[in-house]
Design a protein around this motif. Structure first.
Motif, PDB file in Angstrom:
ATOM      1  N   GLU A  23       1.869  18.038  21.391  1.00 54.30           N
ATOM      2  CA  GLU A  23       1.741  17.068  22.479  1.00 54.30           C
ATOM      3  C   GLU A  23       1.204  17.737  23.745  1.00 54.30           C
ATOM      4  O   GLU A  23       0.291  17.219  24.400  1.00 54.30           O
ATOM      5  CB  GLU A  23       3.092  16.418  22.769  1.00 54.30           C
ATOM      6  CG  GLU A  23       3.011  15.283  23.794  1.00 54.30           C
ATOM      7  CD  GLU A  23       4.364  14.659  24.079  1.00 54.30           C
ATOM      8  OE1 GLU A  23       4.400  13.693  24.867  1.00 54.30           O
ATOM      9  OE2 GLU A  23       5.373  15.132  23.530  1.00 54.30           O
ATOM     10  N   PHE A  24       1.743  18.907  24.065  1.00 54.15           N
ATOM     11  CA  PHE A  24       1.235  19.640  25.232  1.00 54.15           C
ATOM     12  C   PHE A  24      -0.201  20.068  25.012  1.00 54.15           C
ATOM     13  O   PHE A  24      -1.043  19.934  25.916  1.00 54.15           O
ATOM     14  CB  PHE A  24       2.098  20.868  25.516  1.00 54.15           C
ATOM     15  CG  PHE A  24       1.422  21.858  26.433  1.00 54.15           C
ATOM     16  CD1 PHE A  24       1.280  21.582  27.786  1.00 54.15           C
ATOM     17  CD2 PHE A  24       0.891  23.045  25.946  1.00 54.15           C
ATOM     18  CE1 PHE A  24       0.627  22.472  28.639  1.00 54.15           C
ATOM     19  CE2 PHE A  24       0.246  23.940  26.775  1.00 54.15           C
ATOM     20  CZ  PHE A  24       0.113  23.655  28.130  1.00 54.15           C
ATOM     21  N   MET A  25      -0.522  20.589  23.831  1.00 51.45           N
ATOM     22  CA  MET A  25      -1.876  21.060  23.578  1.00 51.45           C
ATOM     23  C   MET A  25      -2.882  19.923  23.691  1.00 51.45           C
ATOM     24  O   MET A  25      -3.973  20.106  24.255  1.00 51.45           O
ATOM     25  CB  MET A  25      -1.968  21.721  22.198  1.00 51.45           C
ATOM     26  CG  MET A  25      -1.334  23.106  22.103  1.00 51.45           C
ATOM     27  SD  MET A  25      -2.008  24.303  23.294  1.00 51.45           S
ATOM     28  CE  MET A  25      -3.743  24.269  22.895  1.00 51.45           C
ATOM     29  N   ASN A  26      -2.546  18.750  23.178  1.00 55.19           N
ATOM     30  CA  ASN A  26      -3.442  17.602  23.330  1.00 55.19           C
ATOM     31  C   ASN A  26      -3.650  17.272  24.800  1.00 55.19           C
ATOM     32  O   ASN A  26      -4.776  17.031  25.241  1.00 55.19           O
ATOM     33  CB  ASN A  26      -2.857  16.383  22.599  1.00 55.19           C
ATOM     34  CG  ASN A  26      -3.238  16.332  21.138  1.00 55.19           C
ATOM     35  OD1 ASN A  26      -4.364  16.005  20.790  1.00 55.19           O
ATOM     36  ND2 ASN A  26      -2.300  16.662  20.271  1.00 55.19           N
ATOM     37  N   TRP A  27      -2.564  17.276  25.544  1.00 52.83           N
ATOM     38  CA  TRP A  27      -2.644  16.922  26.969  1.00 52.83           C
ATOM     39  C   TRP A  27      -3.459  17.945  27.754  1.00 52.83           C
ATOM     40  O   TRP A  27      -4.346  17.574  28.537  1.00 52.83           O
ATOM     41  CB  TRP A  27      -1.235  16.817  27.557  1.00 52.83           C
ATOM     42  CG  TRP A  27      -1.229  16.534  29.028  1.00 52.83           C
ATOM     43  CD1 TRP A  27      -1.356  15.321  29.629  1.00 52.83           C
ATOM     44  CD2 TRP A  27      -1.105  17.500  30.080  1.00 52.83           C
ATOM     45  NE1 TRP A  27      -1.314  15.462  31.007  1.00 52.83           N
ATOM     46  CE2 TRP A  27      -1.156  16.790  31.306  1.00 52.83           C
ATOM     47  CE3 TRP A  27      -0.940  18.885  30.110  1.00 52.83           C
ATOM     48  CZ2 TRP A  27      -1.063  17.435  32.545  1.00 52.83           C
ATOM     49  CZ3 TRP A  27      -0.852  19.527  31.339  1.00 52.83           C
ATOM     50  CH2 TRP A  27      -0.905  18.801  32.531  1.00 52.83           C
ATOM     51  N   PHE A  79       6.872  30.206  27.713  1.00 53.90           N
ATOM     52  CA  PHE A  79       6.959  28.953  28.461  1.00 53.90           C
ATOM     53  C   PHE A  79       7.571  27.861  27.593  1.00 53.90           C
ATOM     54  O   PHE A  79       7.239  27.719  26.413  1.00 53.90           O
ATOM     55  CB  PHE A  79       5.580  28.524  28.961  1.00 53.90           C
ATOM     56  CG  PHE A  79       5.081  29.381  30.091  1.00 53.90           C
ATOM     57  CD1 PHE A  79       5.563  29.202  31.380  1.00 53.90           C
ATOM     58  CD2 PHE A  79       4.150  30.384  29.863  1.00 53.90           C
ATOM     59  CE1 PHE A  79       5.122  29.999  32.414  1.00 53.90           C
ATOM     60  CE2 PHE A  79       3.704  31.182  30.897  1.00 53.90           C
ATOM     61  CZ  PHE A  79       4.198  30.999  32.185  1.00 53.90           C
ATOM     62  N   ASN A  80       8.445  27.070  28.220  1.00 56.52           N
ATOM     63  CA  ASN A  80       9.143  25.993  27.526  1.00 56.52           C
ATOM     64  C   ASN A  80       8.495  24.663  27.910  1.00 56.52           C
ATOM     65  O   ASN A  80       8.732  24.129  28.995  1.00 56.52           O
ATOM     66  CB  ASN A  80      10.624  25.995  27.910  1.00 56.52           C
ATOM     67  CG  ASN A  80      11.429  25.000  27.094  1.00 56.52           C
ATOM     68  OD1 ASN A  80      10.878  24.111  26.445  1.00 56.52           O
ATOM     69  ND2 ASN A  80      12.744  25.151  27.113  1.00 56.52           N
ATOM     70  N   TYR A  81       7.680  24.144  27.008  1.00 51.88           N
ATOM     71  CA  TYR A  81       6.983  22.884  27.278  1.00 51.88           C
ATOM     72  C   TYR A  81       7.842  21.666  26.933  1.00 51.88           C
ATOM     73  O   TYR A  81       7.385  20.527  27.056  1.00 51.88           O
ATOM     74  CB  TYR A  81       5.658  22.855  26.525  1.00 51.88           C
ATOM     75  CG  TYR A  81       4.688  23.901  27.046  1.00 51.88           C
ATOM     76  CD1 TYR A  81       4.104  23.752  28.292  1.00 51.88           C
ATOM     77  CD2 TYR A  81       4.404  25.059  26.316  1.00 51.88           C
ATOM     78  CE1 TYR A  81       3.239  24.719  28.801  1.00 51.88           C
ATOM     79  CE2 TYR A  81       3.541  26.026  26.818  1.00 51.88           C
ATOM     80  CZ  TYR A  81       2.964  25.849  28.053  1.00 51.88           C
ATOM     81  OH  TYR A  81       2.112  26.810  28.563  1.00 51.88           O
ATOM     82  N   GLU A  82       9.071  21.899  26.528  1.00 51.53           N
ATOM     83  CA  GLU A  82       9.991  20.800  26.243  1.00 51.53           C
ATOM     84  C   GLU A  82      10.828  20.428  27.466  1.00 51.53           C
ATOM     85  O   GLU A  82      11.361  19.317  27.540  1.00 51.53           O
ATOM     86  CB  GLU A  82      10.918  21.189  25.086  1.00 51.53           C
ATOM     87  CG  GLU A  82      10.178  21.477  23.780  1.00 51.53           C
ATOM     88  CD  GLU A  82      11.097  22.069  22.727  1.00 51.53           C
ATOM     89  OE1 GLU A  82      12.327  21.875  22.840  1.00 51.53           O
ATOM     90  OE2 GLU A  82      10.588  22.731  21.808  1.00 51.53           O
ATOM     91  N   THR A  83      10.964  21.342  28.417  1.00 54.47           N
ATOM     92  CA  THR A  83      11.799  21.089  29.592  1.00 54.47           C
ATOM     93  C   THR A  83      11.241  19.932  30.411  1.00 54.47           C
ATOM     94  O   THR A  83      10.048  19.904  30.741  1.00 54.47           O
ATOM     95  CB  THR A  83      11.882  22.338  30.482  1.00 54.47           C
ATOM     96  OG1 THR A  83      12.522  23.379  29.741  1.00 54.47           O
ATOM     97  CG2 THR A  83      12.671  22.058  31.750  1.00 54.47           C
TER      98      THR A  83
END
Length: 555
Positions: A292-296, A246-250
């Motif tokens: 950033e994604f993991m925190n969110w 999965f691309n969490y930057e898109t």
């Protein structure tokens, strides 16, 4: 009762989507795209269960341009056990998952610092038990909850239960993130298992995958590059690639959407709200590589869980305290260091010095924050060989092997942090788990004297951990260090209790050994041997076998 039921599919870059299902004799129902990138349609349905799929013109480079493909719903809550089609259930004119009624939501559950975790794979846990009537099912684990309660664990970490393609799969290549694997039972069976655990005071932590999926995920046929990396996230680490990542930057500016974020936010909220889980073990955090994604996403779990205790555990190898520091995302990290440095010593491959032992027992010496719940320790896991298996391969006698296991178990249960054992470890299951292959527990081992003795030993340690709150904080004091004899003694204490542990870390007997600087108290008691202990001039005198641990408590 009939009602209009909406179906939708996120496919913003696709030219056309249609719905097919048992309710339309599998004839196509056109769907219209809205201003959020969803294709939608509504169908008037009576109460009941229906199978369905979508037909979509693919926008993935893995298919021909605009090729029509049939896919299941990426948000399917249930898959038919035979056809594997998506299933929708309607009751009183509304979409439901099932009609299960929860009965133990008011049951108090242990806090994170009180947990003793039992890692469990549904398929293998009961398959080797001849007395079990529902082998490999949720129901079988329910039948053995009396055993688990008697053992003394208060948290079960379930290996993944998401639908995955392989029949014998461990579930670490999920195809669907909302639908449980039907081979273990129905959605109601899973809820009944979790609810019954709660009734016993046992929390349920779910092992989940947010780094990758299997190649069978319907998202890949819709528009692979919308959710996934085009190739690999870390092309320099091919050994860490297990499937499309999965691309969490898109970020889709048209709809102000991070597609992968939106999906996984929905996933964590769904499992907490629909299945009442009490924690998540995030697999492959290093490979996700997006703080950033993991925190969110961890914030989303806490918001969904509201006032109930919730535990976010990360698997990151090698483990790092950064993910559990105040600015980190997670509550805890699987502390691979504990396994990695202790087990070679127990196997006789290398000696462990006093300082290394102290670092293992006190994670703050490895820069973990001063927090009781930041490290989850283990001697074995589904990813690591069983200690008894390794000792057997090293040629140790049963007597020596079980003695070393007991030493490791005491260190595990008295270290600062949260202990975890792999199912069967408590009674000496010898065979390690083979990835994605069936390996049922051999429950007949409990009938052997040596294995029954080990089970009793673990029960005593679990009872110690639960009864003495001093083992549930971060206080530890190494008050006796003998490098020549490799004996280490430490106390775990608070205002309510004090536990003293003496470790003989080498394979040599220490007869009439004097432990100096013993904390002052009234009457000390040997917890494991259930005998009183007298002090002589502030010294505790004991005889220690090689690789033996003693545990003392104040009466």
């Amino acid at each position: 009762m009939s009602n209009e039921i909406e179906f939708k599919l996120l496919a913003p870059n696709n030219k056309a989507v249609s719905l097919i299902g048992s309710f339309s004799d599998w004839n196509e129902i056109p769907m219209e795209k809205d201003d959020k990138g969803y294709y939608r349609t509504s169908v008037k349905l009576d109460d009941g269960a229906y199978e369905y799929k979508f037909r979509v013109q693919s926008n993935s480079w893995t298919h021909q341009p605009d090729e029509w493909v049939e896919i299941d719903d990426p948000y399917a809550r249930e898959l038919h056990p035979d056809s594997c089609n998506s299933v929708i259930r309607i009751k009183d004119g509304q979409r439901i998952v099932d009609d299960y009624v929860w009965t133990h939501d008011d049951k108090p559950l242990p806090a994170n610092n009180q947990l003793i975790i039992y890692e469990l794979f549904i398929s293998d846990f009961s398959s080797g038990d001849e007395n079990c009537s529902a082998k490999g099912q949720y129901e079988a684990v329910i039948e053995k909850l009396d055993y688990l309660c008697g053992l003394g664990i208060n948290a079960i970490e379930l290996m993944p239960v998401n639908a995955a393609p392989e029949d014998a799969s461990w579930g670490y290549l999920p195809s669907f993130f909302f639908a449980p694997n039907p081979k273990y039972g129905s959605t109601k069976d899973l809820k009944r298992f979790i609810d019954t655990c709660h009734g016993c005071g046992i929390r349920v932590i779910l092992d989940q995958l947010y780094n990758h999926s299997s190649d069978h995920s319907p998202l890949l046929a819709i528009d692979r590059d919308y959710w996934y990396y085009h190739d690999r996230h870390h092309p320099d680490r091919p050994e860490d690639y297990w499937g499309p990542e999965f691309n969490y930057e898109t970020y889709d500016e048209r709809y102000d959407r991070h597609p992968a974020w939106e999906l996984m936010g929905d996933v964590v909220r769904y499992w907490i709200e629909e299945y009442h889980i009490d924690g998540i073990r995030f697999d492959a955090v290093k490979e996700i590589d997006n703080p950033e994604f993991m925190n969110w996403v961890c914030q989303q779990t806490k918001l969904a869980a509201s006032m109930k205790p919730f535990y976010n555990i990360g698997e990151r190898i090698p483990d790092t305290p950064e993910v559990v520091r105040p600015e980190g995302a997670l509550d805890a990290c699987w502390r691979e260091t504990f396994y990695y440095f202790l087990t070679p010593h127990l196997k006789g491959e290398e000696e462990i010095d006093i300082q290394r032992a102290k670092e293992l027992l006190d994670p703050t010496q490895h820069d973990y924050p001063d927090r009781t719940t930041g490290a989850v320790h283990y001697l074995s896991s589904h990813d690591r060989p069983r200690l008894l298996d390794s000792l057997k391969e090293q040629g140790f006698s049963e007597d020596d092997a079980f003695q070393r296991i007991k030493l490791g178990a005491v260190m595990l249960m008295t270290a600062v942090g949260v202990p975890m054992i792999l199912m069967g470890e408590e009674f000496g299951e010898v065979n390690s788990m083979t990835p994605n292959s069936p390996h049922p527990l051999d429950w007949s081992l409990i009938e052997r004297d040596r294995n029954a003795d080990l089970l009793t030993y673990y029960r005593k340690l679990f009872a110690l951990r639960r009864q003495f709150s001093s083992l549930q904080n971060s206080n530890i004091d190494f008050f006796h260090e003998d490098a020549d004899n490799q004996v280490l003694a430490y106390q775990r204490w608070n205002e309510e209790s004090c536990v003293v542990v003496v470790l003989n870390l080498k394979n040599m007997e220490c007869d009439h050994y004097h432990v100096h600087n013993i904390p002052q108290g009234h009457v000390w008691h040997d917890w494991l041997q259930d005998t009183p202990v007298e002090l002589h001039d502030d010294q505790l005198i004991c005889s220690l076998r090689g690789y033996e641990a003693r545990v003392y408590i104040l009466r």
